[in-house]
Structure formats: C-alpha cells, structure tokens
Design a protein around this motif. Structure first.
Motif, PDB file in Angstrom:
ATOM      1  N   LEU A   2       0.832  -1.198   0.000  1.00 41.02           N
ATOM      2  CA  LEU A   2       0.000   0.000   0.000  1.00 41.02           C
ATOM      3  C   LEU A   2       0.870   1.253   0.000  1.00 41.02           C
ATOM      4  O   LEU A   2       1.897   1.308   0.669  1.00 41.02           O
ATOM      5  N   ASP A   3       0.434   2.248  -0.728  1.00 41.00           N
ATOM      6  CA  ASP A   3       1.156   3.514  -0.819  1.00 41.00           C
ATOM      7  C   ASP A   3       0.676   4.431   0.312  1.00 41.00           C
ATOM      8  O   ASP A   3      -0.518   4.764   0.390  1.00 41.00           O
ATOM      9  N   VAL A   4       1.605   4.847   1.169  1.00 37.21           N
ATOM     10  CA  VAL A   4       1.248   5.669   2.325  1.00 37.21           C
ATOM     11  C   VAL A   4       0.675   7.008   1.883  1.00 37.21           C
ATOM     12  O   VAL A   4      -0.276   7.533   2.489  1.00 37.21           O
ATOM     13  N   HIS A   5       1.220   7.578   0.828  1.00 36.24           N
ATOM     14  CA  HIS A   5       0.727   8.859   0.339  1.00 36.24           C
ATOM     15  C   HIS A   5      -0.738   8.743  -0.074  1.00 36.24           C
ATOM     16  O   HIS A   5      -1.561   9.632   0.208  1.00 36.24           O
ATOM     17  N   ARG A   6      -1.079   7.646  -0.735  1.00 34.98           N
ATOM     18  CA  ARG A   6      -2.473   7.449  -1.146  1.00 34.98           C
ATOM     19  C   ARG A   6      -3.376   7.233   0.063  1.00 34.98           C
ATOM     20  O   ARG A   6      -4.535   7.661   0.055  1.00 34.98           O
ATOM     21  N   LEU A   7      -2.848   6.586   1.097  1.00 35.10           N
ATOM     22  CA  LEU A   7      -3.637   6.419   2.324  1.00 35.10           C
ATOM     23  C   LEU A   7      -3.955   7.782   2.942  1.00 35.10           C
ATOM     24  O   LEU A   7      -5.072   8.016   3.415  1.00 35.10           O
ATOM     25  N   ARG A   8      -2.978   8.687   2.924  1.00 33.76           N
ATOM     26  CA  ARG A   8      -3.215  10.033   3.465  1.00 33.76           C
ATOM     27  C   ARG A   8      -4.320  10.738   2.676  1.00 33.76           C
ATOM     28  O   ARG A   8      -5.214  11.380   3.259  1.00 33.76           O
ATOM     29  N   ILE A   9      -4.250  10.647   1.366  1.00 37.37           N
ATOM     30  CA  ILE A   9      -5.246  11.320   0.532  1.00 37.37           C
ATOM     31  C   ILE A   9      -6.613  10.700   0.749  1.00 37.37           C
ATOM     32  O   ILE A   9      -7.630  11.417   0.863  1.00 37.37           O
ATOM     33  N   PHE A  10      -6.677   9.373   0.817  1.00 41.06           N
ATOM     34  CA  PHE A  10      -7.950   8.700   1.061  1.00 41.06           C
ATOM     35  C   PHE A  10      -8.551   9.125   2.392  1.00 41.06           C
ATOM     36  O   PHE A  10      -9.755   9.409   2.488  1.00 41.06           O
ATOM     37  N   ARG A  11      -7.732   9.222   3.445  1.00 37.64           N
ATOM     38  CA  ARG A  11      -8.240   9.647   4.752  1.00 37.64           C
ATOM     39  C   ARG A  11      -8.754  11.089   4.693  1.00 37.64           C
ATOM     40  O   ARG A  11      -9.733  11.432   5.352  1.00 37.64           O
ATOM     41  N   SER A  12      -8.110  11.933   3.887  1.00 39.48           N
ATOM     42  CA  SER A  12      -8.580  13.296   3.744  1.00 39.48           C
ATOM     43  C   SER A  12      -9.943  13.333   3.061  1.00 39.48           C
ATOM     44  O   SER A  12     -10.822  14.111   3.445  1.00 39.48           O
ATOM     45  N   VAL A  13     -10.145  12.468   2.070  1.00 34.75           N
ATOM     46  CA  VAL A  13     -11.440  12.402   1.394  1.00 34.75           C
ATOM     47  C   VAL A  13     -12.519  11.942   2.364  1.00 34.75           C
ATOM     48  O   VAL A  13     -13.611  12.511   2.418  1.00 34.75           O
ATOM     49  N   VAL A  14     -12.225  10.921   3.154  1.00 33.78           N
ATOM     50  CA  VAL A  14     -13.192  10.419   4.134  1.00 33.78           C
ATOM     51  C   VAL A  14     -13.530  11.502   5.147  1.00 33.78           C
ATOM     52  O   VAL A  14     -14.697  11.723   5.492  1.00 33.78           O
ATOM     53  N   ALA A  15     -12.496  12.189   5.652  1.00 33.63           N
ATOM     54  CA  ALA A  15     -12.721  13.224   6.664  1.00 33.63           C
ATOM     55  C   ALA A  15     -13.451  14.424   6.083  1.00 33.63           C
ATOM     56  O   ALA A  15     -14.264  15.054   6.773  1.00 33.63           O
ATOM     57  N   SER A  16     -13.173  14.755   4.816  1.00 35.12           N
ATOM     58  CA  SER A  16     -13.760  15.946   4.193  1.00 35.12           C
ATOM     59  C   SER A  16     -15.160  15.699   3.648  1.00 35.12           C
ATOM     60  O   SER A  16     -15.961  16.634   3.550  1.00 35.12           O
ATOM     61  N   GLY A  17     -15.428  14.470   3.266  1.00 33.06           N
ATOM     62  CA  GLY A  17     -16.747  14.143   2.737  1.00 33.06           C
ATOM     63  C   GLY A  17     -16.908  14.327   1.249  1.00 33.06           C
ATOM     64  O   GLY A  17     -17.968  14.032   0.698  1.00 33.06           O
ATOM     65  N   SER A  18     -15.865  14.811   0.584  1.00 36.63           N
ATOM     66  CA  SER A  18     -15.936  14.958  -0.874  1.00 36.63           C
ATOM     67  C   SER A  18     -14.521  15.055  -1.433  1.00 36.63           C
ATOM     68  O   SER A  18     -13.586  15.448  -0.737  1.00 36.63           O
TER      69      SER A  18
END
Length: 316
Positions: A2-18
């Motif tokens: 798994l790419d850690v950078h992509r995990l960060r971006i995914f968590r931002s999407v989940v937290a932001s809602g869009s």
C-alpha cells in the motif's frame, strides 16, 4: 504494498466528505485526488467510496481501511517525530500521565522547569485517570489518585504528594458560604450536581463518606467535569462536592467550604518507573511536583469569591 501517500489522501477524502473538499484542503486538483483514490482501490481490490448526494462516503470496506490507515499514519507520525528529535539533538524522552485537576494546578510548573533545564528531552504528556494494570503500558511518571498505603508494584516507586480533602462548592449567597466547615450530613437535602462522568475512585470515595454520614446524595444534574459543575453552582442550580485541588480558582459568585464529619480525603501520588527514577529529568519532575504542592496546598481555609452585582448565569 500500500502507498502511504495514497492512504493520506484517502483519509482526507473520508474526513472531508468529498473529493473537491479534500483537494482544497491538500492543495491538489480534484482530478489528482480522484486518481490517487482510484489507484488505492485498484491496489486493494476493494470499493472504498460510494456516492452520497454531492459528496462521497466510505463503504464498509472503506471504513475499515480508513481505521487501519489511522493506525499506520499515527505510527508513521511517531517515527517522524523521533527523526526530528534526532536531527535537532533531542535524544531523550520522558512520558508523564496526569489527571485533569493536576494538569491545571501543577503540570505547568513541571513542564516549565523541564523544558528550561532539559531542552534535549521530549515530553510526552497524557491525560489518564487510572494506573494501568499492565506495567509495560504505564508511563515513566504518573500522577494518580490512590488509597493510603498504595503500593506501586515491582519496577516502580510511589512518592506521596498530598492528602486532598473535599470541599463543598456553593453559591456565594448560600447560608453556609461563609462557614469554615460543614458537616457532610447537613448537605443531604441539597440539590447535588455530579462532577465525575467517569464514575472514578474520587466519586466512589465521596459516596462512601456520604454512606457513613447516613445518606445517599440525590444528583439532580450530571456534569462531566469540575469546571462545568462549578459553573452550574454559579448559575444557582445546586451544590457540588469535589477535592480541594479542583476548587482552587473559583469564579465570582461561588464559595467553597471544608466538608467534615466524616471528612472525605483522596491521596495523590506520583508513580515513577525505576528505570528512569535516577535520571536528572525524572528527579526534576518529582521535585517540581513537590514544590507545587508546597507552594499552594489547597484546603488550608475557606476559599470563596464574593458575588458581584448582577452576576449572570454561567454558561456550562
């Protein structure tokens, strides 16, 4: 992998809602964020997000991946902090746990001395009401409430700091506001405000004293902490009974009175891990706590603040 950078971006999407909100927060384009999320879904073989109105929400699989990502990113953050410490020459670490009223009354003095005298030591501060049963899970130092005669266990030493008596906090116009002390039984018919949502040892100690005085208090209002309970008192809702350390700085319109017959008391200790007990930083921390106790022992006399004209009801 798994790419850690992509995990960060995914968590931002989940937290932001869009995707758009995450892109704005991260300084990326929405297209770039979408590409990273798509790549993460391809790596995992899972559908992580689904449409929800104008935004997105995580699927059941997405929620689990987000939870795992939090753990990975937290651990990575710890590693980055260690690297930063090494780069700046900080090679030591001291973990300190404390409970809320100690954090307000004593901890600033301790932290001020440690940061001034030991700039090479990183302080890890944790709010904790209980001493962990597992010795490996305990911090280097912990300020905790325990019964008299408390034993710290193998690998630790306990220093007694203070026996902290309880006080009744009442409105400043209460009939007993100017008294030096009040029998606990005389408070039986008052409207009590609970102040310990955790139902911890301090509350149990108080209830045991009330039982000895022949009554069980009727809690009309439940507050989650000392400041909120005191604000309720100031608003004229009722009274609250708490350890003196929690009643050091009372707001205008309130007073505190010593509770006696019986006098509930809690004992406060600092528990130190043997492995660090002789280090200069740990010794300085213990000395600073002892100095804080000596400088301002609570409960030495009636503490009250005079009401002011037109004192408004406090907002909890």
């Amino acid at each position: 992998m798994l790419d850690v950078h992509r995990l960060r971006i995914f968590r931002s999407v989940v937290a932001s809602g869009s995707v758009a909100a995450a892109a704005s927060n991260l300084g990326y384009t929405p297209s770039a964020v979408s590409q990273h999320v798509t790549a993460l879904q391809r790596e995992t073989g899972l559908t992580l997000l689904e449409r929800a109105g104008r935004g997105v929400r995580p699927t059941a699989a997405g929620l689990e991946v987000a939870a795992q990502a939090d753990r990975v990113l937290a651990r990575l953050g710890e590693a980055e902090a260690v690297v930063a410490d090494l780069r700046s020459g900080r090679t030591g670490r001291l973990s300190i746990a404390y409970f809320a009223s100690v954090g307000a009354a004593w901890l600033p003095r301790v932290v001020r001395r440690l940061t001034a005298d030991f700039p090479g030591v990183r302080l890890d501060l944790t709010l904790s009401e209980q001493i962990a049963d597992d010795p490996d899970a305990r911090p280097d130092l912990q300020v905790a409430v325990a019964q008299t005669g408390f034993r710290a266990g193998a690998g630790f030493v306990a220093h007694h700091l203070l026996d902290d008596p309880y006080r009744a906090v009442v409105p400043a116009d209460h009939p007993r506001a100017a008294a030096a002390e009040v029998d606990l039984a005389d408070l039986a018919t008052e409207r009590w405000i609970d102040n310990d949502f955790a139902r911890g040892w301090c509350r149990r100690n108080l209830l045991e004293a009330c039982t000895a005085a022949g009554f069980s208090p009727r809690f009309d209002v439940e507050a989650h902490d000392y400041p909120t309970a005191i604000a309720m008192v100031r608003a004229g809702v009722g009274i609250t009974v708490l350890p003196a350390l929690g009643a050091v700085d009372l707001p205008p319109g309130t007073a505190s009175v010593s509770v006696v017959r019986p006098e509930p008391v809690r004992s406060i200790f600092v528990v130190v891990r043997d492995a660090v007990a002789r280090t200069p930083a740990a010794r300085a921390a213990v000395e600073s706590l002892q100095d804080a106790v000596a400088a301002g022992r609570p409960g030495a006399g009636p503490r009250r603040t005079l009401p002011t004209a037109g004192v408004p009801a406090a907002t909890p």
